[in-house]
Design a protein around this motif. Structure first.
Motif, short mmCIF file in Angstrom:
data_model
loop_
_atom_site.label_atom_id
_atom_site.label_comp_id
_atom_site.label_asym_id
_atom_site.label_seq_id
_atom_site.Cartn_x
_atom_site.Cartn_y
_atom_site.Cartn_z
N SER A 76 0.80 -1.23 0.07
CA SER A 76 -0.06 -0.12 0.06
C SER A 76 0.74 1.21 0.03
O SER A 76 0.72 2.06 -0.73
CB SER A 76 -0.74 -0.08 1.06
OG SER A 76 -1.84 1.16 1.31
N TRP A 84 0.15 -6.27 -4.21
CA TRP A 84 -0.91 -6.15 -3.52
C TRP A 84 -1.71 -7.47 -4.22
O TRP A 84 -2.21 -8.39 -3.39
CB TRP A 84 -1.74 -4.92 -3.62
CG TRP A 84 -2.95 -5.12 -2.92
CD1 TRP A 84 -4.23 -5.45 -3.21
CD2 TRP A 84 -3.07 -4.71 -1.55
NE1 TRP A 84 -4.99 -5.32 -2.39
CE2 TRP A 84 -4.39 -4.93 -1.36
CE3 TRP A 84 -2.48 -4.12 -0.63
CZ2 TRP A 84 -4.99 -4.67 0.08
CZ3 TRP A 84 -3.02 -3.67 0.60
CH2 TRP A 84 -4.36 -4.17 0.83
N ARG A 105 -5.34 -0.85 2.01
CA ARG A 105 -5.15 -0.62 0.70
C ARG A 105 -5.50 1.04 0.46
O ARG A 105 -4.88 1.71 -0.33
CB ARG A 105 -6.05 -1.54 -0.08
CG ARG A 105 -5.80 -1.18 -1.54
CD ARG A 105 -6.95 -1.68 -2.66
NE ARG A 105 -8.18 -1.25 -2.36
CZ ARG A 105 -8.61 -0.10 -2.80
NH1 ARG A 105 -7.77 0.76 -3.40
NH2 ARG A 105 -9.80 0.59 -2.39
#
Length: 184
Positions: A76, A84, A105
């Motif tokens: 992030s 991710w 996120r």
């Protein structure tokens, strides 16, 4: 995968490149998803980095949930699309809640139900934001995990920052990735 790196043809790999690929494929990862096909253009870096990565991912002394949480924080912070994409489902399977992952996120601190999750998030966030870790957070981490695991946590965060930088600089995506978790 990327226009910044030449296409890598495994059939034309050098002996050094083949050795790296064989070690990765026969190890706990079992695949080349991530930065490996970027690093392979520098086989010595690839070999050293993938070995460090295997340690950081599987042998830090942290439970998998906490390692994956630290990786999500890193992904992030760097807005690393492939990092991710690869680690989000692993983190959920390891016990990170979907709500916490989504909040991370989005760049915010979740209201963690677990004190260990909060400690890992705070440690990583302080390090990324201030380039240091406060005495209070450091003392909590050492009290909870011990010096060796805290050292390993710093290594994990550094390794996954290297992964994120590699993925971002070379515009790499994960195998099968069609959507992006972060704006470009």
């Amino acid at each position: 995968m990327t226009e910044r790196l030449p296409h890598f043809d495994t059939t034309a790999a050098t002996p050094e490149q083949k050795a790296v690929l064989d070690e990765i494929l026969s190890g706990p990862r079992g695949n080349l998803n991530g930065p490996f096909l970027g690093w392979i253009h520098s086989p010595e870096l690839a070999q050293q980095a993938q070995r460090l990565g295997a340690f950081c991912r599987y042998r830090t002394g942290l439970p998998l949930r906490l390692s994956e949480l630290a990786i999500l924080v890193t992904a992030s912070r760097w807005q690393a699309q492939a990092e991710w994409y690869i680690h989000y489902p692993i983190a959920l399977q390891a016990g990170v809640s979907e709500a916490d992952a989504e909040t991370i996120r989005a760049g915010h601190r979740p209201d963690f139900a677990d004190a260990d999750d909060a400690l890992i998030y705070d440690f990583a966030s302080e390090l990324y934001e201030t380039k240091r870790v406060s005495d209070v957070t450091y003392a909590k981490a050492v009290e909870r995990f011990g010096h060796e695991v805290v050292i390993n946590l710093v290594g994990l965060l550094g390794y996954y920052a290297l992964v994120a930088m590699t993925l971002n600089v070379f515009g790499m995506r994960a195998l099968g990735q069609e959507s992006l978790p972060f704006p470009e």
